[in-house]
Design an enzyme around this catalytic site. Structure first.
Site, PDB file in Angstrom:
ATOM      1  CB  CYS A   1      -0.903  -0.004   1.226  1.00 17.21           C
ATOM      2  SG  CYS A   1      -1.815   1.531   1.448  1.00 17.21           S
TER       3      CYS A   1
ATOM      4  CB  CYS B   1      -0.678   2.327   5.688  1.00 16.21           C
ATOM      5  SG  CYS B   1      -1.347   0.711   5.253  1.00 16.21           S
TER       6      CYS B   1
ATOM      7  CB  CYS C   1      -4.706  -0.801   1.816  1.00 17.96           C
ATOM      8  SG  CYS C   1      -3.771  -1.040   3.352  1.00 17.96           S
TER       9      CYS C   1
ATOM     10  CB  CYS D   1      -4.593   2.562   5.731  1.00 21.56           C
ATOM     11  SG  CYS D   1      -4.329   2.686   3.959  1.00 21.56           S
TER      12      CYS D   1
ATOM     13  CG  ASP E   1      20.400  -4.130 -13.079  1.00 15.75           C
ATOM     14  OD1 ASP E   1      20.428  -5.276 -13.547  1.00 15.75           O
ATOM     15  OD2 ASP E   1      20.261  -3.896 -11.866  1.00 15.75           O
TER      16      ASP E   1
HETATM   17 ZN   LIG Z   1      -2.855   1.063   3.488  1.00 13.94          ZN
END
Ligand SMILES: [Zn+2]
Lengths: 412, 242
Positions: A201, A204, A217, A220, A338
């Protein structure tokens, strides 16, 4: 129509002139279109030039990891229904290239501008855009690009005070995170096949739940916003619930998504979806991408894919087996040096296709394909690869500098 | 550990899989299957418990914030430490390597506690990011050919007395401490800064892990043609870019 030459100060006028002169010198010296060098000279003489050139334009900015050049082109086509457009159609998307493009469009009403992800917040501050289209964010150029979430965070901070309408992809959590600081967002369900940069997320750090096309999520409450526009199969659904058929010459789901976003942008300028989509049909190829060229008696479709998300979308649009596929990979500066990202590309999807491998880093790709258990042949040149394919159509997928190498060789 | 099966656990691909780290899992899996081993690969997301019954655990690289989240969740879970106490093998790259040590500097600029499975401490370099091809000699007791890899990190890792350097660099930076050390290992726990991914360029490393897991001295040969061609090219590139 006075365009935007009228309000320019003497200093700005000088800067535009000096920039044009530098561009002409650069062109004469055979160094490409000269747009970037011209813009650099002009910006040095007048650092506020970009802002001033944009004053009398309705500006649209377009940014993303993938699809920004194509979407810029589609929006430009759509807005031409309503007035002259100036655009950095060749993809020079940093401030110097943008300045140069705007300096060339004195009679335009609209400025449709592709912006490199790293410069979006700054350019948005300078040019006071009316609209900003945000398509997707994913890993790209691992050796020097900013972290993907950091980029989203910078957008979020930079766009918080913007008066622009943000037209943003509701299906990419990083885009939603970046856009949702803005008070005026039009959400578009444009899809995002690649998911591996947004399992965490952005708000959060919780683990994202992604059932079907939804995402949220669990910790949160950050979740997918309700879109007002959507791509649904071959149709654009507008906020009134009407479905408009997408007719594009450009192939693939990703381009339908780009067309959907472009229709939403056009609508904010009063261009109806039907008109916008009809005009988008004109676009055949964008800076060589999606072009079909004849070479050594075959028809080669040229496809650009620069990162795992781009390759994923490209695999979904190519013809099925037994269409031969030529893969070309370099790792020069503009590609990122890379090559680890090759292992994030879902090459097993190419099972059943005859596969030919070229480019500076063909051996990295060979090991990748060998571990995927695919049959492939390594070739020294594009000619050698093409000659091993039967007459007919070939899909050629290349990353950035490999794509330029191929274009030069096949005369596109 | 039975003789014909191999449990491979890929730790936290949702957080630590930014640099093609899946490549190490795929190479290990492929080479084990080519030896007719019954491979069970388990990918463990950071909201799932780490199983303690794996033979080989792989942990990849990631960005600074996911690295902190991974360290927090691994510490809370405790499963990886229990697995190592049971004799499991761990191979870690870049951010994952730092997490296995005692501490590293997190995205907030603070010291973050690691798992203490390797006697190393990581800090952040002040200078330029270490980016480029590396050529190094792998620690002699491991009996492996030279290490080729691509480094792409800002971190600096100091070895404590009980960690051995995984390799000594000929070209490149490695741990960034100036003593030429690259990576670290101790018993069955390995760490390296090498991308590429490292097993694609050094398939002998995955073979070494398989041999350790099965407790055998040799494995049947497989076709290494493309790996060898890539190795030769990248070793030459590291030598020339210096
Ligand atoms: Zn979250």
């Amino acid at each position: 129509m006075a365009g935007n030459s009228g309000p320019l100060s003497p200093r700005a006028k000088l800067a535009v002139t000096a920039g044009k002169a530098a561009a002409a010198v650069s062109r004469a010296a055979g160094r490409g279109s000269g747009s970037v060098i011209g813009g650099k000279v002009a910006l040095k003489l007048d650092p506020d030039l970009l802002a001033r050139l944009a004053t009398h334009l309705d500006v649209v900015l377009v940014s993303a990891t993938n699809g920004k050049t194509t979407t810029t082109r589609l929006i430009a086509e759509a807005l031409r229904a309503s007035g002259p457009v100036v655009s950095n159609a060749l993809g020079a998307n940093m401030p110097a290239g943008i300045t140069s493009a705007l300096a060339g469009g004195s009679d335009a009403r609209y400025g449709v501008i592709e912006v490199d992800e790293k410069y979006l917040a700054g350019v948005a501050r300078d040019v006071s855009p009316k609209a900003i289209a945000l398509l997707n964010l994913s890993r790209d150029q691992l050796d020097r690009a900013a972290e993907t979430r950091m980029l989203a965070e910078k957008w979020r901070e930079g766009l918080a005070g913007s008066k622009a309408v943000i037209i943003a992809n509701a299906d990419d959590p990083l885009i939603v995170w970046a856009a949702s600081s803005s008070p005026n967002v039009v959400w578009v369900a444009a899809g995002q096949e690649w998911k591996d940069d947004a399992w965490s997320c952005p708000s959060c750090g919780g683990v994202m739940q992604r059932p079907g096309d939804d995402w949220f999520c669990g910790e949160c409450g950050f979740r997918r916003p309700t879109p007002s526009w959507a791509l649904s199969g071959d149709y654009v659904l507008d906020p009134h619930g009407s479905a408009w058929p997408i007719h594009l010459q450009l192939p693939g789901r990703a381009n339908k998504a780009n067309a959907t976003t472009s229709a939403a942008v056009a609508a904010t300028f009063g261009v109806p979806p039907q008109v916008a989509l009809e005009r988008m049909y004109q676009v055949q190829a964008v800076a060589g991408r999606f072009d079909v060229v004849q070479f050594l008696g075959r028809d080669i479709r040229l496809l650009l894919a620069k990162n795992p998300a781009g390759w994923l979308e490209t695999f979904s649009l190519i013809d099925g087996p037994p269409a031969p596929v030529i893969l070309a990979v370099n790792a020069r500066g503009a590609d990122g040096t890379d090559t680890s990202w090759l292992w994030d590309v879902d090459y097993p999807r190419l099972a059943g296709h005859p596969i030919f491998v070229i480019g500076d880093r063909k051996l990295d790709l060979a090991v990748r394909l060998e571990v995927a258990g695919l049959d492939f042949r390594v070739c020294e040149t594009v000619d050698e690869a093409v000659q091993q394919c039967p007459p007919g159509k070939i899909e050629l997928i290349a990353n950035y500098t490999a794509f330029q190498d191929v274009r030069r060789r096949v005369g596109n | 550990m039975s003789q014909n099966s191999l449990r491979v656990v890929w730790v936290y691909p949702d957080l630590l899989s930014t640099y093609g780290d899946q490549g190490n899992v795929l190479v290990l899996e492929r080479r084990a299957r080519q030896r007719r081993l019954d491979v069970q690969r388990v990918d463990i997301r950071s909201d799932q418990p780490i199983p303690t019954s794996g033979d080989i655990y792989l942990i990849g690289g990631g960005e600074d914030r996911p690295q902190r989240l991974a360290a927090e969740r691994l510490r809370r879970d405790g499963g990886l430490n229990r697995a190592v106490a049971n004799g499991a093998i761990v191979f870690s790259v870049c951010a994952g390597y730092q997490i296995l040590g005692h501490e590293f500097i997190n995205d907030l600029g603070q010291r973050e506690q690691g798992l203490g499975l390797l006697d190393v401490i990581s800090t952040r370099g002040e200078g330029e990011r270490c980016v480029g091809d590396v050529l190094a000699d792998i620690d002699e007791p491991l009996g492996l050919p030279p290490l080729t890899g691509f480094e792409n990190h800002q971190g600096i890792t100091h070895l404590g007395p009980t960690a051995r350097p995984f390799a000594r660099v000929r070209y490149g930076n490695g741990n960034g401490t100036g003593d030429g050390f690259e990576g670290a290992y101790n018993d069955t726990v390995f760490g390296t800064y090498m991308h590429g991914p490292v097993m694609a360029r050094n398939p002998h490393i995955s073979d070494m892990l398989i041999k350790l897991a099965l407790d055998v001295n040799a494995l049947p040969p497989v076709d290494d043609r493309w790996y060898e061609a890539l190795r030769a090219e990248r070793i030459a590139a590291a030598t020339q870019s210096a």
